[in-house]
Design an enzyme around this catalytic site. Structure first.
Site, PDB file in Angstrom:
ATOM      1  N   LYS A  71       0.875  -1.187   0.000  1.00 30.53           N
ATOM      2  CA  LYS A  71       0.000   0.000   0.000  1.00 30.53           C
ATOM      3  C   LYS A  71       0.903   1.226   0.000  1.00 30.53           C
ATOM      4  O   LYS A  71       2.029   1.178   0.494  1.00 30.53           O
ATOM      5  CB  LYS A  71      -0.881   0.004   1.258  1.00 30.53           C
ATOM      6  CG  LYS A  71      -2.117   0.861   1.134  1.00 30.53           C
ATOM      7  CD  LYS A  71      -3.267   0.127   0.476  1.00 30.53           C
ATOM      8  CE  LYS A  71      -4.426   1.072   0.216  1.00 30.53           C
ATOM      9  NZ  LYS A  71      -5.628   0.351  -0.226  1.00 30.53           N
ATOM     10  N   ASP A 109      -7.014   4.387  -4.548  1.00 31.24           N
ATOM     11  CA  ASP A 109      -7.652   4.257  -3.235  1.00 31.24           C
ATOM     12  C   ASP A 109      -8.258   5.640  -2.967  1.00 31.24           C
ATOM     13  O   ASP A 109      -8.500   6.396  -3.917  1.00 31.24           O
ATOM     14  CB  ASP A 109      -6.630   3.837  -2.156  1.00 31.24           C
ATOM     15  CG  ASP A 109      -7.285   3.427  -0.836  1.00 31.24           C
ATOM     16  OD1 ASP A 109      -7.850   2.329  -0.773  1.00 31.24           O
ATOM     17  OD2 ASP A 109      -7.257   4.219   0.131  1.00 31.24           O
TER      18      ASP A 109
HETATM   19  P1  NDP Z   1     -12.941   7.910  -2.685  1.00 35.40           P
HETATM   20  O1  NDP Z   1     -11.836   8.891  -2.503  1.00 35.40           O
HETATM   21  O2  NDP Z   1     -13.519   7.726  -4.042  1.00 35.40           O
HETATM   22  O3  NDP Z   1     -14.124   8.228  -1.660  1.00 35.40           O
HETATM   23  C1  NDP Z   1     -13.896   8.273  -0.289  1.00 35.40           C
HETATM   24  C2  NDP Z   1     -15.204   8.675   0.387  1.00 35.40           C
HETATM   25  O4  NDP Z   1     -15.049   8.529   1.792  1.00 35.40           O
HETATM   26  C3  NDP Z   1     -15.574  10.133   0.138  1.00 35.40           C
HETATM   27  O5  NDP Z   1     -16.951  10.254   0.136  1.00 35.40           O
HETATM   28  C4  NDP Z   1     -14.958  10.808   1.360  1.00 35.40           C
HETATM   29  O6  NDP Z   1     -15.574  12.042   1.706  1.00 35.40           O
HETATM   30  C5  NDP Z   1     -15.222   9.792   2.428  1.00 35.40           C
HETATM   31  N1  NDP Z   1     -14.246   9.946   3.508  1.00 35.40           N
HETATM   32  C6  NDP Z   1     -12.902   9.896   3.412  1.00 35.40           C
HETATM   33  N2  NDP Z   1     -12.340  10.110   4.612  1.00 35.40           N
HETATM   34  C7  NDP Z   1     -13.367  10.312   5.465  1.00 35.40           C
HETATM   35  C8  NDP Z   1     -13.452  10.576   6.841  1.00 35.40           C
HETATM   36  N3  NDP Z   1     -12.345  10.685   7.600  1.00 35.40           N
HETATM   37  N4  NDP Z   1     -14.679  10.719   7.405  1.00 35.40           N
HETATM   38  C9  NDP Z   1     -15.808  10.597   6.648  1.00 35.40           C
HETATM   39  N5  NDP Z   1     -15.788  10.354   5.332  1.00 35.40           N
HETATM   40  C10 NDP Z   1     -14.592  10.211   4.751  1.00 35.40           C
HETATM   41  O7  NDP Z   1     -12.343   6.522  -2.122  1.00 35.40           O
HETATM   42  P2  NDP Z   1     -12.853   5.049  -2.401  1.00 35.40           P
HETATM   43  O8  NDP Z   1     -14.320   5.035  -2.570  1.00 35.40           O
HETATM   44  O9  NDP Z   1     -11.994   4.457  -3.461  1.00 35.40           O
HETATM   45  O10 NDP Z   1     -12.440   4.310  -1.032  1.00 35.40           O
HETATM   46  C11 NDP Z   1     -13.333   4.208   0.086  1.00 35.40           C
HETATM   47  C12 NDP Z   1     -12.875   3.081   1.001  1.00 35.40           C
HETATM   48  O11 NDP Z   1     -12.835   1.850   0.269  1.00 35.40           O
HETATM   49  C13 NDP Z   1     -11.469   3.245   1.597  1.00 35.40           C
HETATM   50  O12 NDP Z   1     -11.445   2.679   2.890  1.00 35.40           O
HETATM   51  C14 NDP Z   1     -10.610   2.404   0.661  1.00 35.40           C
HETATM   52  O13 NDP Z   1      -9.417   1.974   1.283  1.00 35.40           O
HETATM   53  C15 NDP Z   1     -11.552   1.249   0.418  1.00 35.40           C
HETATM   54  N6  NDP Z   1     -11.242   0.460  -0.767  1.00 35.40           N
HETATM   55  C16 NDP Z   1     -11.206   1.032  -2.014  1.00 35.40           C
HETATM   56  C17 NDP Z   1     -10.936   0.262  -3.118  1.00 35.40           C
HETATM   57  C18 NDP Z   1     -11.019   0.806  -4.501  1.00 35.40           C
HETATM   58  O14 NDP Z   1     -10.987  -0.004  -5.443  1.00 35.40           O
HETATM   59  N7  NDP Z   1     -11.154   2.106  -4.710  1.00 35.40           N
HETATM   60  C19 NDP Z   1     -10.556  -1.167  -2.980  1.00 35.40           C
HETATM   61  C20 NDP Z   1     -10.729  -1.701  -1.649  1.00 35.40           C
HETATM   62  C21 NDP Z   1     -11.017  -0.887  -0.592  1.00 35.40           C
HETATM   63  P3  NDP Z   1     -14.775  13.432   1.441  1.00 35.40           P
HETATM   64  O15 NDP Z   1     -14.903  13.664  -0.016  1.00 35.40           O
HETATM   65  O16 NDP Z   1     -15.472  14.425   2.292  1.00 35.40           O
HETATM   66  O17 NDP Z   1     -13.348  13.176   1.903  1.00 35.40           O
END
Ligand code: NDP
Length: 452
Positions: A130, A170
């Site tokens: 990562k 991510d």
């Molecule tokens: P994105 O950046 O596309 O979206 C992240 C979302 O989570 C946004 O809505 C963001 O809101 C919110 N968020 C981030 N930090 C916080 C916080 N501290 N409190 C509340 N909301 C928060 O990321 P992904 O959708 O790709 O990833 C989301 C999760 O899925 C992560 O845990 C990632 O590790 C996991 N994941 C992703 C994969 C992928 O293929 N993309 C694969 C496997 C796991 P804001 O815009 O306000 O920050």
């Protein structure tokens, strides 16, 4: 002479804490896995003798580097970047890159550790890694994002490669950022290789990769429900986040007949009692994902929807919860509220979204609980298929890949069932199942290599 067989779980964890000061997320992730593994290897001397668990909690390497870039006002900015290469016993390191101000060594070590088990669980030959930077993409211009990505790759390129380490996206890293990083890698090395996954379709990306994590975590919920003779059809679903994983989870919920009523971001959540349909979801994707807007605006556009500032959606009554935002977004208290409101199933799109107390509550209440390392593995599994397509210089069709995703999620589910049976009941402990199934393959490969 074996050492770990003389220490119990508590003493082992004391050691992990001492060796990793100021790294609470990493210690939390290790603690959750080690509890199950200790139990499993209690009578398996060889794993003790070869110190497999101790070796697994020490990453192969952690590369830390400076990332300098120039903002639009000609100020020189300095960020910190990392790549954690946790374990490559069963394949090259593989895991996403996160750009977020909360990124630090502890967060990336926890993610790389979890990734090792998750990747093993997919059944594909992928090790765990990562990376990321404490860079906040919010409010940055297109050119600032591009300059940052290029600078990040200018250092990262020497540590990655299609047979060494293959990063993906991510939080904060989507197709746009992958494009800028891939372009810089190609420019520096003069090589067109599958060094990153999540690429655009025009330059080696795979169909279905973008959707895979969100779709996959809904398939995982469906697999858990089907095992007990139920389905997602007509079920009320609460989803957190509004990025890549959350929006595609909602899309699949709609397709399978469920009703998704919430989405969130770091400022609060929206509750739409009428349900988020495909048209509203398309608005979210355009507005939030592509234009980087805030989810609060949903409530201004769609009648009947409410925005709850500074809150998470777990108080909304539901049958299924999909935490799809970030780590530790669902506390022990939130878990109790969900259980009290009749929630039956939790499937994690995010990595480690539920705090340890919450996991315990879910287990005690007998919920169907799919932990992230199993439920969100669809993303990395599709990345594995992107690597295969790149190596063969082929591009597989949509239908074939959609079917592969369903099959991969079913395989992951079944591996959890195989290792997670609860004695004297027909219930499954999916946490234990995923930890043990993920562990065995990596551990046996490490044994085959001897002491390295
Ligand atoms: P994105 O950046 O596309 O979206 C992240 C979302 O989570 C946004 O809505 C963001 O809101 C919110 N968020 C981030 N930090 C916080 C916080 N501290 N409190 C509340 N909301 C928060 O990321 P992904 O959708 O790709 O990833 C989301 C999760 O899925 C992560 O845990 C990632 O590790 C996991 N994941 C992703 C994969 C992928 O293929 N993309 C694969 C496997 C796991 P804001 O815009 O306000 O920050």
């Amino acid at each position: 002479m074996a050492v770990t067989d003389h220490v119990g779980y508590a003493e082992f964890m004391e050691g992990v804490k001492k060796r990793n000061p100021g790294q609470p997320e990493f210690v939390q992730a290790v603690g959750e896995v080690a509890e199950d593994i200790f139990d499993f290897i209690a009578d398996k001397e060889i794993y003790h003798e070869y110190q497999i668990l101790r070796r697994l909690v020490e990453p192969d390497r952690v590369v830390s580097f400076r990332v300098c870039w120039e903002d639009d006002n000609n100020n020189i900015r300095v960020q910190r970047g990392w790549r954690v290469q946790n374990n490559n016993a069963i394949g090259p390191y593989k895991g996403g890159i996160r750009f977020h101000p909360t990124v630090n060594r502890s967060v990336l070590k926890f993610l790389a550790f979890e990734q090792t088990f998750k990747n093993s669980l997919t059944g594909l030959p992928l090790g765990g890694g990562k990376g990321g930077a404490n860079f906040n993409p919010k409010g940055k211009s297109e050119h600032e994002i591009m300059r940052f990505c290029q600078s990040f790759m200018t250092e990262l390129y020497r540590h990655v490669g299609e047979d060494t380490d293959i990063p993906a996206g991510d939080i904060g890293v989507g197709a746009r950022e992958i494009g800028y990083m891939f372009g810089q890698y190609k420019r520096i090395t003069n090589r067109f290789s599958g060094v990153l996954t999540g690429k655009g379709l025009e330059f080696g990306g795979s169909r279905v990769r973008t959707e895979a994590t969100g779709y996959g975590c809904v398939y995982f919920a469906q697999n858990m429900l089907e095992r007990i003779g139920q389905s997602l059809d007509g079920k009320m679903c609460v989803v957190s986040g509004s990025g890549n994983v959350a929006t595609h989870a909602v899309e699949k919920i709609i397709q399978l007949g469920g009703k998704a009523v919430t989405l969130s971001d770091s400022e609060g959540f929206i509750f739409d009692r009428h349900g988020i349909d495909q048209e509203k979801l398309q608005w979210v994707k355009d507005h939030k994902t592509h234009r980087r807007g805030r989810i609060s605006e949903y409530a201004k556009v769609f009648r009947g929807a409410e925005f709850h500032a500074g809150k998470r959606p777990w108080s909304v009554p539901c049958q299924i919860a999909f935490p799809c935002a970030t780590q530790n977004e669902l506390s022990g208290d939130d878990a109790q509220i969900l259980i009290g409101n009749g929630c039956e199933c939790v499937s994690e799109g995010a990595n480690m979204p539920t705090a340890l107390k919450g996991i315990k509550s879910f287990k005690d209440a007998g919920l169907l609980y799919g932990p992230g390392k199993a439920a969100n593995a669809g993303g990395v599994a599709l990345s594995g298929l992107e690597m295969s397509q790149n190596a063969a210089r082929l591009s597989w069709d949509e239908e074939q890949l959609q079917q592969s995703l369903r099959d991969l999620m079913q395989g992951i589910h079944d591996r959890c069932v195989e290792r997670g049976g609860i004695a004297g009941s027909d219930r499954i402990d999916y946490v234990r199942g995923s930890n043990i199934a993920g562990f065995v393959k990596v551990a046996d490969a490490m044994l085959a290599y001897g002491v390295v």
